[in-house]
Structure formats: C-alpha cells, structure tokens
Design a protein around this motif. Structure first.
Motif, PDB file in Angstrom:
ATOM      1  N   GLU A  56      -1.995  -1.204  -3.654  1.00 62.15           N
ATOM      2  CA  GLU A  56      -3.041  -0.318  -3.159  1.00 62.15           C
ATOM      3  C   GLU A  56      -2.465   1.097  -3.126  1.00 62.15           C
ATOM      4  O   GLU A  56      -1.375   1.317  -2.581  1.00 62.15           O
ATOM      5  CB  GLU A  56      -3.469  -0.738  -1.751  1.00 62.15           C
TER       6      GLU A  56
ATOM      7  N   THR B  19      -3.423   4.603  -1.680  1.00 59.15           N
ATOM      8  CA  THR B  19      -4.351   5.066  -0.658  1.00 59.15           C
ATOM      9  C   THR B  19      -4.325   6.583  -0.500  1.00 59.15           C
ATOM     10  O   THR B  19      -3.255   7.170  -0.311  1.00 59.15           O
ATOM     11  CB  THR B  19      -3.989   4.418   0.695  1.00 59.15           C
TER      12      THR B  19
ATOM     13  N   ALA C 249       0.847  -1.195   0.000  1.00 59.76           N
ATOM     14  CA  ALA C 249       0.000   0.000   0.000  1.00 59.76           C
ATOM     15  C   ALA C 249       0.879   1.240   0.000  1.00 59.76           C
ATOM     16  O   ALA C 249       1.798   1.354   0.808  1.00 59.76           O
ATOM     17  CB  ALA C 249      -0.923  -0.007   1.217  1.00 59.76           C
TER      18      ALA C 249
ATOM     19  N   CYS D  71     -10.130   6.263   4.480  1.00 61.28           N
ATOM     20  CA  CYS D  71      -9.273   6.453   3.315  1.00 61.28           C
ATOM     21  C   CYS D  71     -10.012   5.910   2.092  1.00 61.28           C
ATOM     22  O   CYS D  71     -10.986   5.162   2.222  1.00 61.28           O
ATOM     23  CB  CYS D  71      -7.926   5.749   3.471  1.00 61.28           C
TER      24      CYS D  71
ATOM     25  N   SER E  66      -9.130   3.774  -1.370  1.00 54.76           N
ATOM     26  CA  SER E  66      -8.070   2.934  -1.910  1.00 54.76           C
ATOM     27  C   SER E  66      -8.341   2.537  -3.352  1.00 54.76           C
ATOM     28  O   SER E  66      -9.446   2.117  -3.692  1.00 54.76           O
ATOM     29  CB  SER E  66      -7.922   1.667  -1.068  1.00 54.76           C
TER      30      SER E  66
END
Length: 190
Positions: free
Chosen positions: A150, A152, A106, A136, A138
């Motif tokens: 991911e 984010t 991420a 958040c 994503s």
C-alpha cells in the motif's frame, strides 16, 4: 500516524523510558525469484536496489545459503527479500499465510510519487487499485510473490485528523470492542 511519544502510556518503564525505535530498518520477506522481485520493485515501482548480500549461515541446525536484497526507501529504511539456493530451504521458509488485503506493508508517499507509481503500474499492465479512505488515499499493488503493498498519500489536513483520532483512540477502541461497530470515519465521502 500520531506521535506515540505524546501518549503517557507509550513510555515503557525502566531504563530508556520514552525511547521508541527511530524508524523501520527493514521489512523482510522470502521470494521465489529475486529477478522478478527486482523487476517489480526497481523496474516497475522505481524503488532502487541498494544492497545485495549473498551469504551462508548456520541457521536452525543447518547451513543455509541465501541471497538477501534491500530496496531503499527515502528515510533510509528498506524492503528486504530472501531467496534460498536450496529448494528445501526455500520451501521451509517461504511465507505460509492466506492472501489477504489486510496483510500488507504500507508506505507513505507524496502525491507526485503516488501518481508516478500509478502510471508505472499501468504502463506495465500491473493490477492495482486506488481507494480514497477520506483521511488518506491508498494505492494497492501485489508483488510477484503475493506481498500486498500500500502506497499511502495523507490528507492535506492530516495534522488535524491525527489529533482528532489520537484524542479518541482509546474510547473508540473500547466502543468498538463492546459491540458498537459504527464507523467513526467522518472524512470519507459517502
């Protein structure tokens, strides 16, 4: 994520107490095709190739010939990828995990970067998914070798959210581990 240096139990005992790694240097993964990897990271996502190392090393009792590429992130860290010249080495070191959305890398992005990535993925007909988690948003995509990524974007009130999660982190973990699996995500829309 909360600043873990503010938690008393985060500081290790002994020399250098309170010191944590300053940032991720790189995350490494073995790929089958460096050119396909370059197309995805540089061509589709816009993450630049910043270094290529072509090396031979004695590793685990044999000489290994490999190419190691690095794609640079804004903080100076990188996503790194290995490809081996010998098919036997490639088979020996390639990842052996079951594909899962819970095994991923991420990366934090701002809104403009996330929107640009969504456009670039769509323009390249690359499968992707956006999930608003409340705290958040994503963007998920999978690279040519199955590595789940991911990207984010934090909630605008992330400082308040992080403070709330930090204050209850241990109690929430204890509650969940004791069998109370109720959601504590009050930020996600129903």
């Amino acid at each position: 994520m909360p600043d873990v240096n503010t938690r008393p139990e985060a500081a290790p005992q002994g020399t250098g107490a309170g010191m944590l790694p300053s940032r991720l240097h790189h995350n490494a993964y073995v790929v089958k095709d460096q050119r396909a990897t370059q197309h995805f990271y540089e061509g589709v996502l816009g993450i630049p190739l910043v270094a290529t190392w072509t090396e031979t090393d004695e590793l685990l009792g044999a000489e290994r010939v490999y190419c190691h590429t690095f794609y640079g992130l804004a903080d100076g860290s990188a996503l790194a990828f290995f490809q081996f010249a010998d098919p036997g080495d490639q088979a020996l070191f390639e990842p052996r995990f079951r594909p899962s959305p819970f095994i991923h890398v991420a990366l934090k992005v701002d809104d403009a970067t996330q929107q640009a990535m969504i456009r670039r993925l769509a323009d390249n007909a690359w499968d992707h998914l956006v999930i608003d988690h409340g705290y958040c948003v994503s963007l998920y995509a999978t690279d040519p070798d199955g590595l789940q990524l991911e990207f984010t974007r934090d909630h605008p009130d992330t400082a308040r959210i992080e403070a709330e999660r930090l204050a209850g982190a241990h109690a929430d973990l204890d509650r969940w581990l004791s069998g109370d699996h109720r959601s504590n995500n009050t930020f996600r829309e129903s």
